[in-house]
Design a protein around this motif. Structure first.
Motif, PDB file in Angstrom:
ATOM      1  N   THR A  34    -137.145 -16.127 -16.238  1.00 51.02           N
ATOM      2  CA  THR A  34    -136.462 -17.376 -16.569  1.00 51.02           C
ATOM      3  C   THR A  34    -135.752 -17.322 -17.917  1.00 51.02           C
ATOM      4  OG1 THR A  34    -138.509 -18.279 -17.490  1.00 51.02           O
ATOM      5  CG2 THR A  34    -138.010 -18.815 -15.195  1.00 51.02           C
ATOM      6  N   THR A  35    -136.203 -16.443 -18.814  1.00 51.94           N
ATOM      7  CA  THR A  35    -135.559 -16.293 -20.114  1.00 51.94           C
ATOM      8  C   THR A  35    -135.314 -14.810 -20.358  1.00 51.94           C
ATOM      9  OG1 THR A  35    -136.734 -18.219 -20.998  1.00 51.94           O
ATOM     10  CG2 THR A  35    -135.740 -16.718 -22.603  1.00 51.94           C
ATOM     11  N   ASP A  36    -134.073 -14.479 -20.622  1.00 50.00           N
ATOM     12  CA  ASP A  36    -133.705 -13.097 -20.924  1.00 50.00           C
ATOM     13  C   ASP A  36    -132.675 -13.141 -22.052  1.00 50.00           C
ATOM     14  OD1 ASP A  36    -133.075 -10.424 -21.034  1.00 50.00           O
ATOM     15  OD2 ASP A  36    -132.377 -10.268 -18.972  1.00 50.00           O
ATOM     16  N   SER A  37    -133.179 -13.135 -23.286  1.00 49.25           N
ATOM     17  CA  SER A  37    -132.296 -13.186 -24.452  1.00 49.25           C
ATOM     18  C   SER A  37    -132.550 -11.958 -25.326  1.00 49.25           C
ATOM     19  CB  SER A  37    -132.547 -14.473 -25.249  1.00 49.25           C
ATOM     20  OG  SER A  37    -133.807 -14.407 -25.891  1.00 49.25           O
ATOM     21  N   ARG A  38    -131.825 -11.865 -26.403  1.00 54.07           N
ATOM     22  CA  ARG A  38    -132.017 -10.717 -27.312  1.00 54.07           C
ATOM     23  C   ARG A  38    -133.425 -10.660 -27.873  1.00 54.07           C
ATOM     24  NH1 ARG A  38    -128.060  -9.230 -31.601  1.00 54.07           N
ATOM     25  NH2 ARG A  38    -129.660 -10.267 -32.788  1.00 54.07           N
ATOM     26  N   THR A  39    -134.065 -11.820 -28.029  1.00 48.10           N
ATOM     27  CA  THR A  39    -135.370 -11.860 -28.687  1.00 48.10           C
ATOM     28  C   THR A  39    -136.525 -12.269 -27.776  1.00 48.10           C
ATOM     29  OG1 THR A  39    -135.024 -14.142 -29.392  1.00 48.10           O
ATOM     30  CG2 THR A  39    -134.340 -12.394 -30.931  1.00 48.10           C
ATOM     31  N   GLU A  40    -136.252 -12.485 -26.481  1.00 51.90           N
ATOM     32  CA  GLU A  40    -137.312 -13.028 -25.636  1.00 51.90           C
ATOM     33  C   GLU A  40    -137.116 -12.696 -24.167  1.00 51.90           C
ATOM     34  OE1 GLU A  40    -139.413 -17.388 -25.653  1.00 51.90           O
ATOM     35  OE2 GLU A  40    -137.248 -17.296 -25.939  1.00 51.90           O
ATOM     36  N   LEU A  41    -138.228 -12.386 -23.505  1.00 53.33           N
ATOM     37  CA  LEU A  41    -138.301 -12.281 -22.053  1.00 53.33           C
ATOM     38  C   LEU A  41    -139.437 -13.193 -21.612  1.00 53.33           C
ATOM     39  CD1 LEU A  41    -138.130  -8.400 -21.508  1.00 53.33           C
ATOM     40  CD2 LEU A  41    -136.334 -10.060 -20.974  1.00 53.33           C
ATOM     41  N   LYS A  42    -139.180 -14.016 -20.584  1.00 50.54           N
ATOM     42  CA  LYS A  42    -140.217 -14.920 -20.107  1.00 50.54           C
ATOM     43  C   LYS A  42    -140.076 -15.098 -18.605  1.00 50.54           C
ATOM     44  CE  LYS A  42    -142.597 -19.158 -21.222  1.00 50.54           C
ATOM     45  NZ  LYS A  42    -142.674 -20.326 -22.066  1.00 50.54           N
ATOM     46  N   TRP A  43    -141.238 -15.110 -17.943  1.00 52.22           N
ATOM     47  CA  TRP A  43    -141.274 -15.279 -16.505  1.00 52.22           C
ATOM     48  C   TRP A  43    -141.936 -16.611 -16.188  1.00 52.22           C
ATOM     49  CZ3 TRP A  43    -141.568 -10.754 -18.994  1.00 52.22           C
ATOM     50  CH2 TRP A  43    -140.724  -9.727 -18.554  1.00 52.22           C
TER      51      TRP A  43
ATOM     52  N   VAL B 232    -143.021 -20.775 -16.195  1.00 49.42           N
ATOM     53  CA  VAL B 232    -143.784 -21.572 -17.149  1.00 49.42           C
ATOM     54  C   VAL B 232    -145.120 -20.897 -17.467  1.00 49.42           C
ATOM     55  CG1 VAL B 232    -144.911 -23.806 -17.507  1.00 49.42           C
ATOM     56  CG2 VAL B 232    -142.704 -23.701 -16.351  1.00 49.42           C
ATOM     57  N   GLU B 233    -145.755 -20.326 -16.461  1.00 54.39           N
ATOM     58  CA  GLU B 233    -147.072 -19.705 -16.638  1.00 54.39           C
ATOM     59  C   GLU B 233    -147.004 -18.184 -16.655  1.00 54.39           C
ATOM     60  OE1 GLU B 233    -149.901 -21.336 -17.284  1.00 54.39           O
ATOM     61  OE2 GLU B 233    -148.749 -23.193 -17.281  1.00 54.39           O
ATOM     62  N   GLY B 234    -145.816 -17.616 -16.627  1.00 60.74           N
ATOM     63  CA  GLY B 234    -145.678 -16.163 -16.580  1.00 60.74           C
ATOM     64  C   GLY B 234    -145.794 -15.530 -17.951  1.00 60.74           C
ATOM     65  N   ALA B 235    -145.617 -14.236 -17.980  1.00 63.11           N
ATOM     66  CA  ALA B 235    -145.692 -13.489 -19.233  1.00 63.11           C
ATOM     67  C   ALA B 235    -144.561 -13.897 -20.175  1.00 63.11           C
ATOM     68  CB  ALA B 235    -145.628 -11.997 -18.947  1.00 63.11           C
ATOM     69  N   HIS B 236    -144.834 -13.759 -21.464  1.00 62.89           N
ATOM     70  CA  HIS B 236    -143.863 -14.100 -22.498  1.00 62.89           C
ATOM     71  C   HIS B 236    -143.876 -12.966 -23.523  1.00 62.89           C
ATOM     72  CE1 HIS B 236    -142.646 -17.101 -25.894  1.00 62.89           C
ATOM     73  NE2 HIS B 236    -141.655 -16.318 -25.547  1.00 62.89           N
ATOM     74  N   ILE B 237    -142.758 -12.284 -23.664  1.00 66.55           N
ATOM     75  CA  ILE B 237    -142.633 -11.175 -24.602  1.00 66.55           C
ATOM     76  C   ILE B 237    -141.573 -11.568 -25.619  1.00 66.55           C
ATOM     77  CG2 ILE B 237    -142.186  -8.708 -24.864  1.00 66.55           C
ATOM     78  CD1 ILE B 237    -142.785  -8.441 -21.825  1.00 66.55           C
ATOM     79  N   GLU B 238    -141.943 -11.502 -26.892  1.00 69.30           N
ATOM     80  CA  GLU B 238    -141.058 -12.016 -27.932  1.00 69.30           C
ATOM     81  C   GLU B 238    -140.902 -11.011 -29.070  1.00 69.30           C
ATOM     82  OE1 GLU B 238    -140.606 -16.214 -30.364  1.00 69.30           O
ATOM     83  OE2 GLU B 238    -142.542 -15.683 -29.528  1.00 69.30           O
ATOM     84  N   ALA B 239    -139.668 -10.707 -29.432  1.00 73.10           N
ATOM     85  CA  ALA B 239    -139.364  -9.824 -30.560  1.00 73.10           C
ATOM     86  C   ALA B 239    -139.252 -10.668 -31.817  1.00 73.10           C
ATOM     87  CB  ALA B 239    -138.059  -9.088 -30.311  1.00 73.10           C
TER      88      ALA B 239
END
Length: 183
Positions: free
Chosen positions: A68-77, A79-86
């Motif tokens: 749901t989120t694919d930006s330079r600083t964040e990947l997110k799957w 509301v309850e999915g994984a969240h990876i943040e630079a």
């Protein structure tokens, strides 16, 4: 397997790619959170780029959906999915968030390593997460929090790893002698 890792390494040995693959492996868990910190935002974004590359190149049967989120600083799957943040290391980062895996890349070069570490360590502890501090040695400083954690392991709860220049198969004594002469 270890919860706390201090990993001293030579340059260009593939550690960040290994960490990227490990992050993708762990990120299949719903609700997982991964702050990827480096000495600056640019370097943290580069580490996240490697994570994104590993995930996007998984075989279809292994790649989970719902990004749901694919930006330079964040990947997110979702509301309850994984969240990876630079993020760059600061004293405010990830304070109070349940952490699955916190990666502090090039830890020996962080200007704010101490304040970042003391901000995230309680969250890692409370969530039962992992903390991986990985770095080449900063020769401008003989003392640092990273070096202290590495040198005091395992008495401090950390597992120390060292991968020197010989960790890459193509590096032999001739390679080392040539590099040493150049420097």
């Amino acid at each position: 397997k270890e919860r706390l890792v201090a990993w001293l390494k030579a340059r260009r040995n593939g550690a960040s790619w290994l960490i990227a693959a490990y992050t993708v492996f762990l990120a299949q868990k719903p609700g997982a959170y991964f702050p990827l910190a480096s000495q600056g935002e640019k370097e943290a974004i580069e580490l996240l780029r490697k994570v994104r590359y590993v995930w996007s190149n998984l075989p279809p049967r292994l790649k989970w959906e719902g990004l749901t989120t694919d930006s330079r600083t964040e990947l997110k799957w979702g509301v309850e999915g994984a969240h990876i943040e630079a993020m760059p290391s600061t004293g405010k980062a990830s304070r109070g968030t349940a952490i699955t895996l916190d990666v502090i890349d090039e830890a020996d070069f962080h200007e704010y390593l101490d304040s970042f570490y003391y901000a995230v360590k309680p969250s890692v502890d409370e969530s039962g997460g992992q903390l991986v501090m990985v770095s080449t040695s900063n020769h401008d400083s003989m003392t640092s929090l990273f070096k202290e954690m590495y040198r005091q392991a395992p008495a401090n709860g950390f597992r120390a790893y060292f991968h020197g220049w010989k960790a890459r198969a193509e590096r032999d004594e001739a390679w080392y002698t040539a590099r040493r002469a150049e420097y």
